[in-house]
Design an enzyme around this catalytic site. Structure first.
Site, short mmCIF file in Angstrom:
data_model
loop_
_atom_site.label_atom_id
_atom_site.label_comp_id
_atom_site.label_asym_id
_atom_site.label_seq_id
_atom_site.Cartn_x
_atom_site.Cartn_y
_atom_site.Cartn_z
N ASN A 65 35.47 39.90 8.52
CA ASN A 65 34.27 40.36 7.83
C ASN A 65 34.35 39.97 6.36
O ASN A 65 35.29 40.35 5.66
CB ASN A 65 34.12 41.88 7.95
N ASN B 269 0.58 2.66 6.86
CA ASN B 269 0.34 1.75 5.74
C ASN B 269 0.49 2.40 4.37
O ASN B 269 0.67 1.71 3.38
CB ASN B 269 -1.06 1.15 5.85
N LYS C 229 29.66 25.49 4.41
CA LYS C 229 29.83 24.04 4.41
C LYS C 229 31.23 23.70 4.88
O LYS C 229 32.22 24.26 4.39
CB LYS C 229 29.60 23.51 2.98
N TYR D 24 36.90 24.07 -4.95
CA TYR D 24 36.89 22.82 -5.73
C TYR D 24 37.56 23.05 -7.08
O TYR D 24 37.20 23.96 -7.82
CB TYR D 24 35.44 22.38 -5.91
N ARG E 141 0.81 -1.22 0.00
CA ARG E 141 0.00 0.00 0.00
C ARG E 141 0.84 1.27 0.00
O ARG E 141 0.33 2.35 -0.29
CB ARG E 141 -0.95 0.00 1.21
N ASN F 269 -7.15 -3.12 20.56
CA ASN F 269 -5.88 -3.83 20.47
C ASN F 269 -4.91 -3.11 19.53
O ASN F 269 -5.24 -2.80 18.39
CB ASN F 269 -6.14 -5.25 19.95
N THR G 130 0.78 -13.04 12.06
CA THR G 130 1.68 -12.46 13.07
C THR G 130 2.31 -13.52 13.96
O THR G 130 3.47 -13.39 14.37
CB THR G 130 0.91 -11.44 13.92
#
Length: 452
Positions: free
Chosen positions: A362, A229, A336, A372, A17, A172, A83
């Site tokens: 600053n 579900n 980063k 990079y 589902r 239950n 179960t």
């Protein structure tokens, strides 16, 4: 508790589902797989051993369920026969002789340690079976817990219930605790004489009572027992988790202007007197210290923001970002894998990656650390009290000394000594009346294209 306990976690469902290419229990709630939330609750309840019953994506599910403090053994359920059958897939672990066996589900990520502890207390008091139930205003579709003289006498499925039994609102959840000394004999007594030919764990109530055993039920909040579900239920569970965690943080002294717009990860830490403005998203690994301010529309993941620091609005802190006390990362900035020193300012439209920014430095608008080269990342070091003018590109590896001054619009490719002034730009030239010539040429080109 001094009693030993094995948690049997059922996570072998096909989850059709969910309409997903991966197992249901791997879908995240608060940036963490559902199965990991359940395992965390197990660990919080003091259990150190778990049997994980897996099926689809078995290796990935087992890995996601392996968290610190829990010894996990995975068992594959090759057939789906109910179960009771699923629990017996972990027969080898159950046979080791634990005092308590606790059965839970991998798709109930809101569960906490409290219901587990309550169930185990009842086992310690002499119960053979303890069912965890919940009260609900809408019991339709759930099995009803029928109690007499303090004991659970039956779990009545709705289709089999009388009109009077359908009025019962104690239902239950499917979670259960079993006397470990009797667990295998009780489980082996479950039959499959039913329409589907399956082995149902709920049959243990009648089996244990028929053998003279004591069967009781304990109550848990309905919200904690919410199962998943499909995608709609996943979104609902996420909303419940977020609401609960926001409330905990605000009660602890965190201010949120519009809490319903703030989204947290499972491990987000926020200190007292921190202020979180609207529309802030925290990914895993974010730690915000006391008194910090996170302005609106910021995204923070794997980052540390120290006391009194300010982030945003519209800022992004990626993994490895570490902001010291009183520092500032302004709007439309990204940081980063970089240390930003005490009182340093990373102003608007700036990218700082793989860098160390000294105290009270600053960085002007549009500054970029060019980290990079297409293959490797390189570090930029900016000294204390350095000033980097707007629209500057610092080509790593490069070092800017303490107190150095970088002229606006510079491209810096070599180290700059302390207190030096560096220019990295072409000298300006002015051509009188040239603008009119360029404009006329452009208009003529445009006109020629329109004719064609």
């Amino acid at each position: 508790m001094s009693r030993s306990c094995l948690a049997v976690i059922l996570a072998a469902g096909d989850s059709t589902r969910m309409k997903s290419s991966m197992s249901k229990v791997l879908h995240p709630v608060a940036s963490r797989p559902m199965i990991a939330h359940v395992m965390a609750a197990v660990a919080s309840a003091g259990m150190t051993d778990a049997a994980l019953v897996v099926g689809r994506d078995a290796e990935r599910v087992a890995k996601a369920g392996s968290i610190d403090g829990i010894s996990v053994q995975a068992f594959t359920q090759t057939e789906r026969l109910g179960t009771g059958h699923a629990v017996l897939a972990a027969r080898e672990a159950i046979a080791k002789g634990y005092d308590d066996i606790l059965v839970a589900y991998g798709d109930v990520p809101l569960i906490t340690a409290t219901p587990f502890a309550a169930a185990r207390e009842k086992l310690a008091e002499g119960a053979d079976i303890v069912v965890i139930g919940f009260h609900t205003a809408n019991p339709t579709g759930y099995g009803r817990l029928l109690v007499k003289d303090g004991e659970l006498v039956a779990i009545r499925e709705e289709k089999d219930a009388t009109d009077e039994e359908r009025k019962v609102t104690w239902c239950n959840s499917g979670l259960m605790a079993i006397n470990g000394a009797k667990a295998l004999s009780l489980l082996d007594s479950i039959g499959n004489n039913n329409a589907k030919g399956e082995y149902y764990l709920t049959d243990l109530v009648e089996i244990a009572r028929a053998a003279g055993g004591k069967v009781v039920a304990v109550d848990a909040p309905e919200e904690e027992l919410t199962g998943c579900n499909n995608r709609a239920e996943l979104a609902y569970i996420e909303s419940l988790w977020q609401k609960r965690r926001r409330h905990e943080l605000m009660i602890s002294g965190v201010s949120m202007i519009a809490p319903e717009t703030v989204f947290l990860a499972y491990d987000t830490e926020i200190g007292q007197d921190a202020l979180i403005e609207p529309n802030v998203v925290f990914g895993p690994g974010a730690k915000i210290d006391s008194g910090a301010v996170i302005h609106a529309f910021s995204h923070i993941e794997g980052a540390h923001v120290a006391a009194g620091a300010s982030v945003g609005p519209f800022a992004r802190l990626r993994p490895g970002a570490d902001l010291s006390e009183g520092s500032k990362v302004g709007n439309f900035c990204e940081v980063k894998n970089a240390k930003v020193g005490e009182g340093a300012k990373v102003n608007h439209l700036t990218y700082v990656g793989d860098a160390v920014v000294g105290a009270h430095a600053n960085l002007g608008a549009g500054t970029i650390t060019c980290n990079y080269d297409g293959v490797n990342k390189h570090e930029t070091r900016i000294g204390e009290n350095a000033f980097v003018g707007s629209n500057s590109s610092l080509v790593a590896p490069v070092s800017i000394g303490d107190g150095a001054y970088i002229a606006s619009g510079s491209v810096i490719t070599e180290d700059v000594p302390a207190n030096a002034l560096a220019f990295g730009r072409a000298r300006q030239e002015t051509k009188p009346d040239r603008a009119a010539v360029i404009r006329e040429r452009a208009l003529a080109l445009k006109k020629s294209r329109q004719k064609s």
